[in-house]
Write a protein that holds these residues in place. Structure first.
Motif, mmCIF file in Angstrom:
data_model
loop_
_atom_site.group_PDB
_atom_site.id
_atom_site.type_symbol
_atom_site.label_atom_id
_atom_site.label_comp_id
_atom_site.label_asym_id
_atom_site.label_seq_id
_atom_site.Cartn_x
_atom_site.Cartn_y
_atom_site.Cartn_z
ATOM 1 N N VAL A 19 0.796 -1.207 0.013
ATOM 2 C CA VAL A 19 -0.044 -0.049 -0.051
ATOM 3 C C VAL A 19 0.866 1.419 0.095
ATOM 4 N N LEU A 20 0.874 2.040 -1.031
ATOM 5 C CA LEU A 20 1.824 3.085 -1.155
ATOM 6 C C LEU A 20 1.081 4.308 -1.360
ATOM 7 N N LEU A 21 1.400 5.234 -0.681
ATOM 8 C CA LEU A 21 1.171 6.514 -0.412
ATOM 9 C C LEU A 21 1.409 7.333 -1.683
ATOM 10 N N PRO A 26 -3.668 18.155 3.223
ATOM 11 C CA PRO A 26 -5.089 18.519 4.005
ATOM 12 C C PRO A 26 -6.228 18.329 3.374
ATOM 13 N N GLY A 27 -7.064 17.245 3.813
ATOM 14 C CA GLY A 27 -8.357 17.147 3.359
ATOM 15 C C GLY A 27 -8.254 16.121 2.044
ATOM 16 N N LEU A 28 -6.901 15.273 1.779
ATOM 17 C CA LEU A 28 -6.957 14.309 0.724
ATOM 18 C C LEU A 28 -5.612 13.419 0.910
ATOM 19 N N PRO A 46 -12.247 14.003 4.548
ATOM 20 C CA PRO A 46 -12.754 13.938 5.761
ATOM 21 C C PRO A 46 -14.152 13.815 5.680
ATOM 22 N N ALA A 47 -14.604 14.069 4.596
ATOM 23 C CA ALA A 47 -16.184 13.932 4.438
ATOM 24 C C ALA A 47 -16.608 12.290 4.238
ATOM 25 N N LEU A 71 -2.774 4.680 7.709
ATOM 26 C CA LEU A 71 -2.550 5.494 6.607
ATOM 27 C C LEU A 71 -3.293 7.129 6.355
ATOM 28 N N ALA A 72 -3.829 7.348 7.264
ATOM 29 C CA ALA A 72 -4.564 8.622 7.454
ATOM 30 C C ALA A 72 -3.598 9.753 7.681
#
Length: 84
Positions: A19-21, A26-28, A46-47, A71-72
Motif C-alpha cells: 500500500v503506497l501513498l 490537508p483533506g485528501l 474527511p467527508a 494511512l490517514a
C-alpha cells in the motif's frame, strides 16, 4: 483452504509494503494498493472517509488496512496534547 478475511488481508498488504501513498495533503490522501489480482486506487477525504476502486460489493474492502488510520494524515487522527 479457507479464504483470508478482509481485515487480515488489508493488514498483510500494509505490512508487505504493498500500500503506497501517492499524495498527502490537508483533506485528501491518495494511495495505491497492490492486491493479489492487481492495483487499486485508495482515497481518503474527511467527508467520505476511505474508498477503493475495486469492485468489492461488501463494506470492508480487503485493500484497506485493518486499521485505515495507519494511512490517514496525522491531522485526521491526532488529538491535542495536554502538556503541563
Amino acid at each position: 483452504m479457507s479464504r483470508e478475511p478482509a481485515s487480515v488481508k488489508g493488514a498483510r498488504l500494509l505490512v508487505e509494503g504493498r500500500v503506497l501513498l501517492e499524495l498527502v495533503r490537508p483533506g485528501l490522501v491518495r494511495a495505491v494498493a497492490h492486491g493479489d489480482t492487481g492495483a487499486h486506487r485508495l482515497e481518503w477525504t474527511p467527508a467520505g472517509g476511505w474508498s477503493c476502486s475495486c469492485p468489492c460489493r461488501t463494506p470492508g474492502c480487503s485493500h484497506l488496512p485493518a486499521d485505515p488510520t495507519e494511512l490517514a494524515p496525522a491531522s485526521s487522527t491526532a488529538t491535542p496534547s495536554e502538556d503541563p
